[in-house]
Design a protein around this motif. Sequence first.
Motif, PDB file in Angstrom:
ATOM      1  N   SER A   1       0.839  -1.282  -0.210  1.00 19.16           N
ATOM      2  CA  SER A   1      -0.023  -0.040   0.068  1.00 19.16           C
ATOM      3  C   SER A   1       0.693   1.167   0.196  1.00 19.16           C
ATOM      4  O   SER A   1       1.921   1.427   0.923  1.00 19.16           O
ATOM      5  CB  SER A   1      -0.801   0.233   1.265  1.00 19.16           C
ATOM      6  N   GLY A   2       0.441   2.018  -0.957  1.00 18.14           N
ATOM      7  CA  GLY A   2       1.131   3.360  -1.059  1.00 18.14           C
ATOM      8  C   GLY A   2       2.332   3.403  -1.915  1.00 18.14           C
ATOM      9  O   GLY A   2       3.111   4.215  -2.104  1.00 18.14           O
ATOM     10  N   LYS A   3       2.884   2.203  -2.307  1.00 18.12           N
ATOM     11  CA  LYS A   3       4.026   2.155  -3.445  1.00 18.12           C
ATOM     12  C   LYS A   3       3.434   1.430  -4.668  1.00 18.12           C
ATOM     13  O   LYS A   3       2.666   0.565  -4.879  1.00 18.12           O
ATOM     14  CB  LYS A   3       4.878   1.227  -2.732  1.00 18.12           C
ATOM     15  N   PRO A   4       3.968   2.121  -5.815  1.00 17.60           N
ATOM     16  CA  PRO A   4       3.376   1.724  -7.121  1.00 17.60           C
ATOM     17  C   PRO A   4       3.820   0.143  -7.474  1.00 17.60           C
ATOM     18  O   PRO A   4       4.946  -0.043  -7.299  1.00 17.60           O
ATOM     19  CB  PRO A   4       4.140   2.728  -8.204  1.00 17.60           C
ATOM     20  N   GLY A   5       3.131  -0.435  -8.169  1.00 17.74           N
ATOM     21  CA  GLY A   5       3.468  -1.568  -8.862  1.00 17.74           C
ATOM     22  C   GLY A   5       3.489  -2.919  -7.934  1.00 17.74           C
ATOM     23  O   GLY A   5       3.147  -2.717  -6.920  1.00 17.74           O
ATOM     24  N   LEU A   6       4.507  -3.874  -8.119  1.00 14.82           N
ATOM     25  CA  LEU A   6       4.238  -5.031  -7.311  1.00 14.82           C
ATOM     26  C   LEU A   6       5.826  -5.234  -6.915  1.00 14.82           C
ATOM     27  O   LEU A   6       6.836  -4.752  -7.470  1.00 14.82           O
ATOM     28  CB  LEU A   6       3.775  -6.145  -8.361  1.00 14.82           C
ATOM     29  N   TYR A   7       6.008  -6.163  -6.079  1.00 17.34           N
ATOM     30  CA  TYR A   7       7.364  -6.517  -5.437  1.00 17.34           C
ATOM     31  C   TYR A   7       7.605  -8.070  -5.357  1.00 17.34           C
ATOM     32  O   TYR A   7       6.436  -8.603  -5.210  1.00 17.34           O
ATOM     33  CB  TYR A   7       7.458  -5.804  -4.183  1.00 17.34           C
ATOM     34  N   LYS A   8       8.656  -8.207  -5.295  1.00 17.68           N
ATOM     35  CA  LYS A   8       9.150  -9.658  -5.050  1.00 17.68           C
ATOM     36  C   LYS A   8       9.642  -9.765  -3.847  1.00 17.68           C
ATOM     37  O   LYS A   8      10.741  -9.050  -3.493  1.00 17.68           O
ATOM     38  CB  LYS A   8      10.205 -10.010  -6.039  1.00 17.68           C
ATOM     39  N   LEU A   9       9.342 -10.717  -3.010  1.00 18.23           N
ATOM     40  CA  LEU A   9       9.683 -10.833  -1.512  1.00 18.23           C
ATOM     41  C   LEU A   9      11.157 -11.654  -1.646  1.00 18.23           C
ATOM     42  O   LEU A   9      11.359 -12.634  -2.277  1.00 18.23           O
ATOM     43  CB  LEU A   9       8.760 -11.795  -0.910  1.00 18.23           C
ATOM     44  N   LEU A  10      12.051 -10.836  -1.285  1.00 18.44           N
ATOM     45  CA  LEU A  10      13.581 -11.478  -1.123  1.00 18.44           C
ATOM     46  C   LEU A  10      13.775 -12.136   0.107  1.00 18.44           C
ATOM     47  O   LEU A  10      14.302 -13.389  -0.025  1.00 18.44           O
ATOM     48  CB  LEU A  10      14.440 -10.274  -1.425  1.00 18.44           C
ATOM     49  N   THR A  11      13.796 -11.593   1.326  1.00 18.56           N
ATOM     50  CA  THR A  11      14.053 -11.893   2.485  1.00 18.56           C
ATOM     51  C   THR A  11      13.315 -11.411   3.484  1.00 18.56           C
ATOM     52  O   THR A  11      12.898 -10.349   3.693  1.00 18.56           O
ATOM     53  CB  THR A  11      15.590 -12.236   2.600  1.00 18.56           C
TER      54      THR A  11
ATOM     55  N   THR B   1      12.644  -6.901  11.583  1.00 20.23           N
ATOM     56  CA  THR B   1      11.714  -5.588  11.735  1.00 20.23           C
ATOM     57  C   THR B   1      10.754  -5.827  10.414  1.00 20.23           C
ATOM     58  O   THR B   1       9.872  -4.776  10.508  1.00 20.23           O
ATOM     59  CB  THR B   1      12.508  -4.274  11.856  1.00 20.23           C
ATOM     60  N   GLY B   2      10.737  -6.587   9.763  1.00 18.09           N
ATOM     61  CA  GLY B   2       9.892  -6.822   8.432  1.00 18.09           C
ATOM     62  C   GLY B   2      10.520  -7.590   7.595  1.00 18.09           C
ATOM     63  O   GLY B   2      10.870  -8.775   7.630  1.00 18.09           O
ATOM     64  N   PHE B   3      10.632  -7.151   6.166  1.00 18.91           N
ATOM     65  CA  PHE B   3      11.394  -7.861   5.103  1.00 18.91           C
ATOM     66  C   PHE B   3      11.706  -6.977   4.207  1.00 18.91           C
ATOM     67  O   PHE B   3      11.486  -5.708   4.000  1.00 18.91           O
ATOM     68  CB  PHE B   3      10.351  -8.930   4.528  1.00 18.91           C
ATOM     69  N   VAL B   4      12.512  -7.544   3.109  1.00 10.69           N
ATOM     70  CA  VAL B   4      13.036  -6.969   2.050  1.00 10.69           C
ATOM     71  C   VAL B   4      12.453  -7.238   0.774  1.00 10.69           C
ATOM     72  O   VAL B   4      12.493  -8.445   0.442  1.00 10.69           O
ATOM     73  CB  VAL B   4      14.487  -7.091   1.786  1.00 10.69           C
ATOM     74  N   ALA B   5      11.999  -6.247  -0.074  1.00  7.17           N
ATOM     75  CA  ALA B   5      11.515  -6.678  -1.384  1.00  7.17           C
ATOM     76  C   ALA B   5      12.181  -5.835  -2.431  1.00  7.17           C
ATOM     77  O   ALA B   5      12.746  -4.913  -2.475  1.00  7.17           O
ATOM     78  CB  ALA B   5       9.896  -6.076  -1.299  1.00  7.17           C
ATOM     79  N   GLU B   6      11.803  -6.510  -3.710  1.00  8.36           N
ATOM     80  CA  GLU B   6      12.501  -6.166  -5.213  1.00  8.36           C
ATOM     81  C   GLU B   6      11.472  -5.426  -5.825  1.00  8.36           C
ATOM     82  O   GLU B   6      10.460  -6.289  -6.031  1.00  8.36           O
ATOM     83  CB  GLU B   6      13.197  -6.877  -5.484  1.00  8.36           C
ATOM     84  N   SER B   7      11.339  -4.219  -6.228  1.00  8.92           N
ATOM     85  CA  SER B   7      10.420  -3.836  -7.256  1.00  8.92           C
ATOM     86  C   SER B   7      10.328  -4.396  -8.118  1.00  8.92           C
ATOM     87  O   SER B   7      11.561  -4.702  -9.229  1.00  8.92           O
ATOM     88  CB  SER B   7      10.606  -2.164  -7.400  1.00  8.92           C
ATOM     89  N   LEU B   8       9.243  -4.827  -9.016  1.00 10.28           N
ATOM     90  CA  LEU B   8       9.235  -5.513 -10.392  1.00 10.28           C
ATOM     91  C   LEU B   8       9.388  -4.463 -11.521  1.00 10.28           C
ATOM     92  O   LEU B   8       9.584  -4.716 -12.614  1.00 10.28           O
ATOM     93  CB  LEU B   8       7.975  -6.372 -10.637  1.00 10.28           C
ATOM     94  N   LEU B   9       8.967  -3.155 -11.261  1.00 10.31           N
ATOM     95  CA  LEU B   9       9.120  -2.172 -11.897  1.00 10.31           C
ATOM     96  C   LEU B   9      10.410  -1.628 -12.324  1.00 10.31           C
ATOM     97  O   LEU B   9      10.798  -1.385 -13.842  1.00 10.31           O
ATOM     98  CB  LEU B   9       8.247  -0.783 -11.471  1.00 10.31           C
ATOM     99  N   ASP B  10      11.316  -1.380 -11.363  1.00  6.57           N
ATOM    100  CA  ASP B  10      12.756  -0.863 -11.581  1.00  6.57           C
ATOM    101  C   ASP B  10      13.865  -1.692 -10.854  1.00  6.57           C
ATOM    102  O   ASP B  10      14.859  -1.263 -11.078  1.00  6.57           O
ATOM    103  CB  ASP B  10      12.713   0.812 -11.300  1.00  6.57           C
ATOM    104  N   GLY B  11      13.488  -2.745 -10.264  1.00  6.42           N
ATOM    105  CA  GLY B  11      14.749  -3.492  -9.537  1.00  6.42           C
ATOM    106  C   GLY B  11      15.137  -2.942  -8.505  1.00  6.42           C
ATOM    107  O   GLY B  11      16.190  -3.804  -7.717  1.00  6.42           O
ATOM    108  N   LYS B  12      14.585  -1.952  -7.871  1.00 10.97           N
ATOM    109  CA  LYS B  12      15.242  -1.136  -6.710  1.00 10.97           C
ATOM    110  C   LYS B  12      14.695  -2.026  -5.428  1.00 10.97           C
ATOM    111  O   LYS B  12      13.540  -2.576  -5.292  1.00 10.97           O
ATOM    112  CB  LYS B  12      14.653   0.116  -6.462  1.00 10.97           C
ATOM    113  N   LYS B  13      15.692  -2.325  -4.526  1.00 14.82           N
ATOM    114  CA  LYS B  13      15.096  -3.123  -3.024  1.00 14.82           C
ATOM    115  C   LYS B  13      14.825  -1.921  -2.296  1.00 14.82           C
ATOM    116  O   LYS B  13      15.282  -0.900  -2.087  1.00 14.82           O
ATOM    117  CB  LYS B  13      16.286  -3.698  -2.843  1.00 14.82           C
ATOM    118  N   ILE B  14      13.615  -2.336  -1.445  1.00 12.69           N
ATOM    119  CA  ILE B  14      13.228  -1.592  -0.211  1.00 12.69           C
ATOM    120  C   ILE B  14      12.932  -2.465   0.811  1.00 12.69           C
ATOM    121  O   ILE B  14      12.980  -3.777   0.857  1.00 12.69           O
ATOM    122  CB  ILE B  14      12.141  -1.012  -0.751  1.00 12.69           C
TER     123      ILE B  14
END
Length: 140
Positions: free
Chosen positions: A10-20, A24-37
């Motif tokens: 929610s609040g973020k564009p596109g879809l994300y791939k769950l990495l790890t 405190t949460g998790f790391v995901a990678e954007s399918l749009l631009d490949g940036k990790k958040i």
Amino acid sequence: MGLDKILSISGKPGLYKLLTQTRTGFVAESLLDGKKISVSLRSNVSVLSEIAIYTLDEELPLREVFLKIQVKEKGGKTSVSHKADKIKLEEYFFEVLPNYDEDRVYASDIKKVVQWYNLLHDQGIIDFDEKKEGDASEEE
């Protein structure tokens, strides 16, 4: 990769791939631009395999809706853009899923489904007929 590793945040564009997963949460990678958040546990996150679309009879898993789109488009991208007007999106969705509940499925939902399908198609994630983990528990 199945839909159980693809997230909508929610609040973020596109879809994300769950990495790890982190403490405190998790790391995901954007399918749009490949940036990790980094995503905190407080964020509103939906796993695509858990999303369903209301029909007049039941709730149809998103995976099955994507399969119906894939069959209609013969494996290609959608013939309508997610930026099309409300009427065109509803007409398209009615062709894909004639018994969808028009009172509970909004144009914004249809827009997301079309956008997500095209994004997954661009990423080569097109095998929506994967093993279904829920089948064993449904039989019990």
